[in-house]
Design a protein around this motif. Structure first.
Motif, PDB file in Angstrom:
ATOM      1  N   VAL A   1       0.551  -6.085  -6.115  1.00 38.07           N
ATOM      2  CA  VAL A   1       1.340  -5.378  -5.104  1.00 38.07           C
ATOM      3  C   VAL A   1       0.519  -5.208  -3.833  1.00 38.07           C
ATOM      4  N   ARG A   2      -0.753  -4.824  -3.970  1.00 34.54           N
ATOM      5  CA  ARG A   2      -1.618  -4.668  -2.795  1.00 34.54           C
ATOM      6  C   ARG A   2      -1.765  -5.988  -2.055  1.00 34.54           C
ATOM      7  N   ILE A   3      -1.957  -7.081  -2.794  1.00 34.58           N
ATOM      8  CA  ILE A   3      -2.110  -8.389  -2.154  1.00 34.58           C
ATOM      9  C   ILE A   3      -0.835  -8.754  -1.396  1.00 34.58           C
ATOM     10  N   ALA A   4       0.314  -8.536  -2.009  1.00 39.35           N
ATOM     11  CA  ALA A   4       1.588  -8.848  -1.343  1.00 39.35           C
ATOM     12  C   ALA A   4       1.763  -7.983  -0.097  1.00 39.35           C
ATOM     13  N   ALA A   5       1.405  -6.704  -0.200  1.00 38.91           N
ATOM     14  CA  ALA A   5       1.532  -5.799   0.951  1.00 38.91           C
ATOM     15  C   ALA A   5       0.575  -6.212   2.074  1.00 38.91           C
ATOM     16  N   LEU A   6      -0.642  -6.556   1.718  1.00 38.01           N
ATOM     17  CA  LEU A   6      -1.610  -6.985   2.727  1.00 38.01           C
ATOM     18  C   LEU A   6      -1.191  -8.312   3.360  1.00 38.01           C
ATOM     19  N   ASP A   7      -0.614  -9.194   2.573  1.00 38.49           N
ATOM     20  CA  ASP A   7      -0.131 -10.458   3.111  1.00 38.49           C
ATOM     21  C   ASP A   7       1.013 -10.217   4.098  1.00 38.49           C
ATOM     22  N   ALA A   8       1.941  -9.334   3.736  1.00 32.80           N
ATOM     23  CA  ALA A   8       3.041  -8.993   4.644  1.00 32.80           C
ATOM     24  C   ALA A   8       2.502  -8.347   5.911  1.00 32.80           C
ATOM     25  N   MET A   9       1.500  -7.487   5.747  1.00 35.87           N
ATOM     26  CA  MET A   9       0.895  -6.832   6.896  1.00 35.87           C
ATOM     27  C   MET A   9       0.221  -7.856   7.806  1.00 35.87           C
ATOM     28  N   SER A  10      -0.422  -8.827   7.204  1.00 38.57           N
ATOM     29  CA  SER A  10      -1.056  -9.892   7.986  1.00 38.57           C
ATOM     30  C   SER A  10      -0.018 -10.632   8.821  1.00 38.57           C
ATOM     31  N   SER A  11       1.123 -10.882   8.229  1.00 36.52           N
ATOM     32  CA  SER A  11       2.206 -11.547   8.954  1.00 36.52           C
ATOM     33  C   SER A  11       2.661 -10.704  10.144  1.00 36.52           C
ATOM     34  N   LEU A  12       2.801  -9.408   9.930  1.00 40.75           N
ATOM     35  CA  LEU A  12       3.233  -8.519  11.012  1.00 40.75           C
ATOM     36  C   LEU A  12       2.182  -8.439  12.116  1.00 40.75           C
ATOM     37  N   VAL A  13       0.922  -8.413  11.735  1.00 43.20           N
ATOM     38  CA  VAL A  13      -0.159  -8.390  12.733  1.00 43.20           C
ATOM     39  C   VAL A  13      -0.118  -9.678  13.550  1.00 43.20           C
ATOM     40  N   SER A  14       0.138 -10.794  12.884  1.00 45.46           N
ATOM     41  CA  SER A  14       0.248 -12.072  13.589  1.00 45.46           C
ATOM     42  C   SER A  14       1.409 -12.089  14.576  1.00 45.46           C
ATOM     43  N   GLN A  15       2.445 -11.295  14.268  1.00 50.95           N
ATOM     44  CA  GLN A  15       3.606 -11.193  15.147  1.00 50.95           C
ATOM     45  C   GLN A  15       3.382 -10.185  16.275  1.00 50.95           C
ATOM     46  N   GLY A  16       2.216  -9.550  16.283  1.00 44.24           N
ATOM     47  CA  GLY A  16       1.875  -8.650  17.372  1.00 44.24           C
ATOM     48  C   GLY A  16       2.005  -7.175  17.075  1.00 44.24           C
ATOM     49  N   LEU A  17       2.254  -6.807  15.820  1.00 46.49           N
ATOM     50  CA  LEU A  17       2.362  -5.387  15.474  1.00 46.49           C
ATOM     51  C   LEU A  17       1.030  -4.682  15.723  1.00 46.49           C
ATOM     52  N   ASP A  18       1.075  -3.549  16.387  1.00 44.52           N
ATOM     53  CA  ASP A  18      -0.120  -2.759  16.686  1.00 44.52           C
ATOM     54  C   ASP A  18      -0.468  -1.900  15.479  1.00 44.52           C
ATOM     55  N   VAL A  19      -1.567  -2.220  14.812  1.00 44.40           N
ATOM     56  CA  VAL A  19      -2.002  -1.469  13.635  1.00 44.40           C
ATOM     57  C   VAL A  19      -3.331  -0.754  13.881  1.00 44.40           C
ATOM     58  N   ARG A  20      -3.708  -0.620  15.157  1.00 46.04           N
ATOM     59  CA  ARG A  20      -5.020  -0.029  15.467  1.00 46.04           C
ATOM     60  C   ARG A  20      -5.234   1.337  14.829  1.00 46.04           C
ATOM     61  N   ASP A  21      -4.180   2.137  14.714  1.00 44.95           N
ATOM     62  CA  ASP A  21      -4.323   3.466  14.116  1.00 44.95           C
ATOM     63  C   ASP A  21      -4.534   3.414  12.602  1.00 44.95           C
ATOM     64  N   SER A  22      -4.296   2.260  12.003  1.00 48.26           N
ATOM     65  CA  SER A  22      -4.372   2.130  10.546  1.00 48.26           C
ATOM     66  C   SER A  22      -5.456   1.169  10.081  1.00 48.26           C
ATOM     67  N   VAL A  23      -6.273   0.684  10.991  1.00 50.01           N
ATOM     68  CA  VAL A  23      -7.270  -0.336  10.646  1.00 50.01           C
ATOM     69  C   VAL A  23      -8.176   0.118   9.513  1.00 50.01           C
ATOM     70  N   ASP A  24      -8.712   1.327   9.590  1.00 46.35           N
ATOM     71  CA  ASP A  24      -9.645   1.782   8.548  1.00 46.35           C
ATOM     72  C   ASP A  24      -8.980   1.802   7.177  1.00 46.35           C
ATOM     73  N   GLU A  25      -7.764   2.281   7.123  1.00 52.86           N
ATOM     74  CA  GLU A  25      -7.019   2.345   5.868  1.00 52.86           C
ATOM     75  C   GLU A  25      -6.766   0.939   5.300  1.00 52.86           C
ATOM     76  N   ILE A  26      -6.434   0.015   6.167  1.00 48.31           N
ATOM     77  CA  ILE A  26      -6.174  -1.357   5.736  1.00 48.31           C
ATOM     78  C   ILE A  26      -7.471  -2.009   5.255  1.00 48.31           C
ATOM     79  N   LEU A  27      -8.568  -1.779   5.962  1.00 49.10           N
ATOM     80  CA  LEU A  27      -9.853  -2.351   5.551  1.00 49.10           C
ATOM     81  C   LEU A  27     -10.294  -1.826   4.191  1.00 49.10           C
ATOM     82  N   VAL A  28     -10.046  -0.562   3.913  1.00 45.59           N
ATOM     83  CA  VAL A  28     -10.361   0.005   2.592  1.00 45.59           C
ATOM     84  C   VAL A  28      -9.553  -0.709   1.513  1.00 45.59           C
TER      85      VAL A  28
END
Length: 85
Positions: free
Chosen positions: A31-58
């Motif tokens: 589930v984490r891998i699928a969520a991170l993969d989806a998140m990667s797709s959104l980041v590639s589309q330009g979604l601003d995740v700067r406020d969540s970077v630390d959480e995503i890196l963990v």
């Protein structure tokens, strides 16, 4: 949950991010891998995740030990993108 995470990359980006941030806290590595993969797709589309970077890196670090080689490549690519924000 895995299919949900995969589908979220096609949903409203802000709402998807909120759900994906919850899914990356899942105990299930798949589930984490699928969520991170989806998140990667959104980041590639330009979604601003700067406020969540630390959480995503963990989540990436938590997921990496049990990921297969293909998933590790995807995790590394997402981590690299996040570190440039």
């Amino acid at each position: 949950l895995t299919r949900c995470a995969e589908t979220l990359s096609e949903a409203n980006q802000v709402q998807a991010l909120q759900l994906l941030l919850r899914l990356i806290e899942s105990n299930g590595g798949i589930v984490r891998i699928a969520a991170l993969d989806a998140m990667s797709s959104l980041v590639s589309q330009g979604l601003d995740v700067r406020d969540s970077v630390d959480e995503i890196l963990v989540a990436i670090e938590k997921t990496r030990p049990n990921a297969d080689s293909v998933d590790r490549i995807a995790l590394d690519a997402l981590e690299d993108r996040l570190r440039t924000l």
